[in-house]
Design an enzyme around this catalytic site. Structure first.
Site: not given
Length: 279
Positions: A109, A242, A72, A133-134, A161, A21-22
């Site tokens: 997000d 991203g 999440k 499709a996640g 999906r 993780s950044l």
């Protein structure tokens, strides 16, 4: 001047895996720029089973949390309130610990995606395509609900999906049509293509680019550029990365957790770029 102990605040990112993780880099850069010398930001590797125990130990020094997969949705029952944005996709990536002890969930997000696109001059499109499709695809749909005036075509690998994406479209009031992944090359002609797939999944599509691609939003940031993003840029198309998304959603998190706005976007981006280059 001596800083009061009450000024020392904590924040962290939770998830599993978390070593990549950044978020610590971005948030610490913001704290430094804002002069919040007593603030700290850490990372903790936790799965769903460990999350309630972690929450039970949170003290008054905690300002907030960033959440990544697989937490999440698991975090929602542990919160006192969630925003309409988070509720729209059943996903919380931000928890703010308020002065009165409440824990409030939000999703940065979605507005982060909108802000990243706006920074690249994309205010509105008349149609779009989503690759994948996640969980990220549902956030992308929610972002497109704000800027896309027409149809969104989702390219997926299974009917299950596809059904999920159509359901998300109905819930978010977005016109969604689904298509099989075998036809994903057709997506590349859309005014906006959002790639939400894992690393390598879109590599084969790079050879199918049209002569003048429009805009690609690839949610990956490491390794970067992806094969598709590199070819897209070479063909003269606009690319949103991203890292753009990560920085913009982190800006919103910093503002919510610290109460200081605007957060230092440029300093956070530079810190993220430096960290990625070091990898």
């Amino acid at each position: 001047m001596r800083v009061r102990a009450a000024d020392a605040r904590r924040a962290a990112v939770l998830g599993k895996p978390i070593a990549h993780s950044l978020s610590p880099v971005l948030h610490r850069a913001a704290y430094e720029e804002l002069g919040l010398a007593q603030w700290s930001y850490d990372r903790f590797e936790l799965d769903e089973a460990a999350l309630p125990g972690f929450f039970a130990e949170l003290g008054p020094e905690w300002a907030g949390l960033s959440l990544t997969m697989p937490l999440k949705r698991a975090v929602i029952p542990l919160l006192d309130e969630i925003s309409e944005t988070a509720a729209s996709v059943d996903a919380v990536n931000t928890v703010v610990c308020t002065e009165d002890g409440r824990r409030v969930g939000d999703n940065t997000d979605i507005p982060g995606m909108v802000a990243a696109l706006r920074e690249h001059g994309i205010e509105q499109v008349d149609s779009a395509a989503i690759l994948g499709a996640g969980a990220t695809a549902s956030s992308a749909l929610a972002a497109l609900a704000r800027i896309c005036t027409g149809e969104v075509v989702a390219y997926v690998r299974s009917e299950a999906r596809a059904a999920e994406m159509r359901q998300w479209g109905e819930r978010l009031d977005v016109e969604v049509r689904t298509a099989d992944w075998s036809d994903a090359a057709q997506a590349l002609r859309a005014p906006l293509v959002v790639a939400t797939t894992p690393a390598g999944a879109t590599d084969a599509l790079a050879s199918a680019l049209p002569e003048r691609p429009a805009t690609l939003f690839d949610v990956l940031y490491h390794p970067w550029p992806t094969t598709l993003a590199a070819r897209w840029s070479a063909y003269g198309g606009a690319v949103v990365s991203g890292l753009d998304l990560l920085v913009h959603q982190a800006v919103l998190q910093v503002e919510q957790m610290t109460g200081r706005a605007p957060a230092p976007l440029d300093a956070m981006r530079k810190a993220g770029e430096h960290a990625l280059a070091a990898r």
